[in-house]
Each structure stands twice: as C-alpha cells, then as structure tokens.
Design an enzyme around this catalytic site. Structure first.
Site, PDB file in Angstrom:
ATOM      1  CD  GLU A  52     -43.003  28.850  74.497  1.00 34.34           C
ATOM      2  OE1 GLU A  52     -43.903  28.612  73.655  1.00 34.34           O
ATOM      3  OE2 GLU A  52     -43.249  29.381  75.596  1.00 34.34           O
TER       4      GLU A  52
ATOM      5  CG  HIS B 109     -46.893  25.483  73.521  1.00 31.92           C
ATOM      6  ND1 HIS B 109     -48.150  25.142  73.974  1.00 31.92           N
ATOM      7  CD2 HIS B 109     -46.352  26.272  74.484  1.00 31.92           C
ATOM      8  CE1 HIS B 109     -48.360  25.689  75.156  1.00 31.92           C
ATOM      9  NE2 HIS B 109     -47.289  26.378  75.494  1.00 31.92           N
TER      10      HIS B 109
END
Length: 167
Positions: free
Chosen positions: A96, A99
């Site tokens: 994550e 990202h």
C-alpha cells in the site's frame, strides 16, 4: 513513535480485541517508519478495515497515502477474532505504501515494492533478525507468487473507485 510519517492510527473499536489490534497496527507502523523516513513517505491516516468475507482485499490506499487501510483480521467462517500473520500484514503495508507513488501494478510499481522489501529485510538483519525471503527465478519474493500484477479486483461496474487502489 514519531508522528512525522503517520498522522493518525486507528482501529475499529467495536470489534473484539481492539486493544490488540491497535498494538499490532502501531507495531507495523514502527517497523516501516525508518523506511518511510528514508523515502520521504507520509500517510495521514493508517487504519484497520474489515473487508467482506467474499472480498479478496488485504489493503486499500486512498489518495496516494492520504488514508491507508489494512485488513488486520481474517474475516471468514471462523469469525473475526484471528489476526493475520505479521509478515503478511507488513507485506500488505509495503504494498500500500508503494501506491503512494504508483497506481497501476506495472513494472515501476513492482520495482519500487521490491526496493521497499529489500530495505525492510536489510533493516531486520541490522536488528539481528535473520529473516530472508526466498526469491523466485524472476526475482520476486515468494509472498508475491500468487499475485498477478495485471489483475485488478473487480468492483461494481468493472472499474476502480476514484482515488482508491485495491489489492
């Protein structure tokens, strides 16, 4: 923990063992903090989320780090009292964090994620933890072997929601 890389950390207070969930999420944040500092990463909110049992989501990143959600618990027929293994959660958090810079799961995304993982394993080795991932022939870590970089989970309408990256 320094608050210069995570603005806020929260769990779902009405779920069982919320205190353990908060301790686990805080521990994950402390582990990745040096990596985040070295790369200039910041996350406004790091929270727990509970995906539906049929969803294959382990984490979400809204707005390139504005809000990262990690599925700490297994949501299956055994209930929600089981936490996922720490190594899996760290893998999800690093995914994550990637990202924050890259949306699509393309070559740039995977190269950056590989770099984060290498930093993580170097950090662990410097702290006396001898965990080392086994690599596949293509250079990816075994944790990634079942992930198809071109596959995105389907959402209603077949598109991703704006500002949300799914895994």
């Amino acid at each position: 923990m320094s608050r210069n890389v995570f603005g806020d950390i929260a769990v779902i207070p009405h779920l069982p063992h919320a205190d353990q969930a908060f301790a686990l999420l805080t521990r994950l944040a402390r582990i990745v903090e040096p990596i985040m500092i070295s790369r200039g990463l910041f996350v406004s909110r790091l929270t727990e989320f509970l995906p539906q049992p049929e969803e294959n989501l382990l984490g979400l990143n809204y707005g390139q780090g504005w809000w990262i959600c990690i599925g700490l618990r297994k949501n299956n027929h055994r209930g929600i009292n089981q936490f996922r293994p720490e190594e899996d959660l760290l893998d999800t958090l690093l995914h994550e964090l990637t990202h924050n810079h890259f949306g699509p799961h393309d070559a740039n995304f995977h190269a950056y994620l590989r770099g984060l993982k290498e930093q993580y394993y170097l950090l662990m080795s410097l702290q006396g933890d001898d965990r080392q991932p086994e690599r596949q022939g293509d250079g990816r870590y075994h944790q990634d072997r079942d992930r198809d970089p071109g596959r995105r989970p389907q959402v209603p309408g077949g598109r991703d929601h704006d500002g949300m990256y799914y895994w």
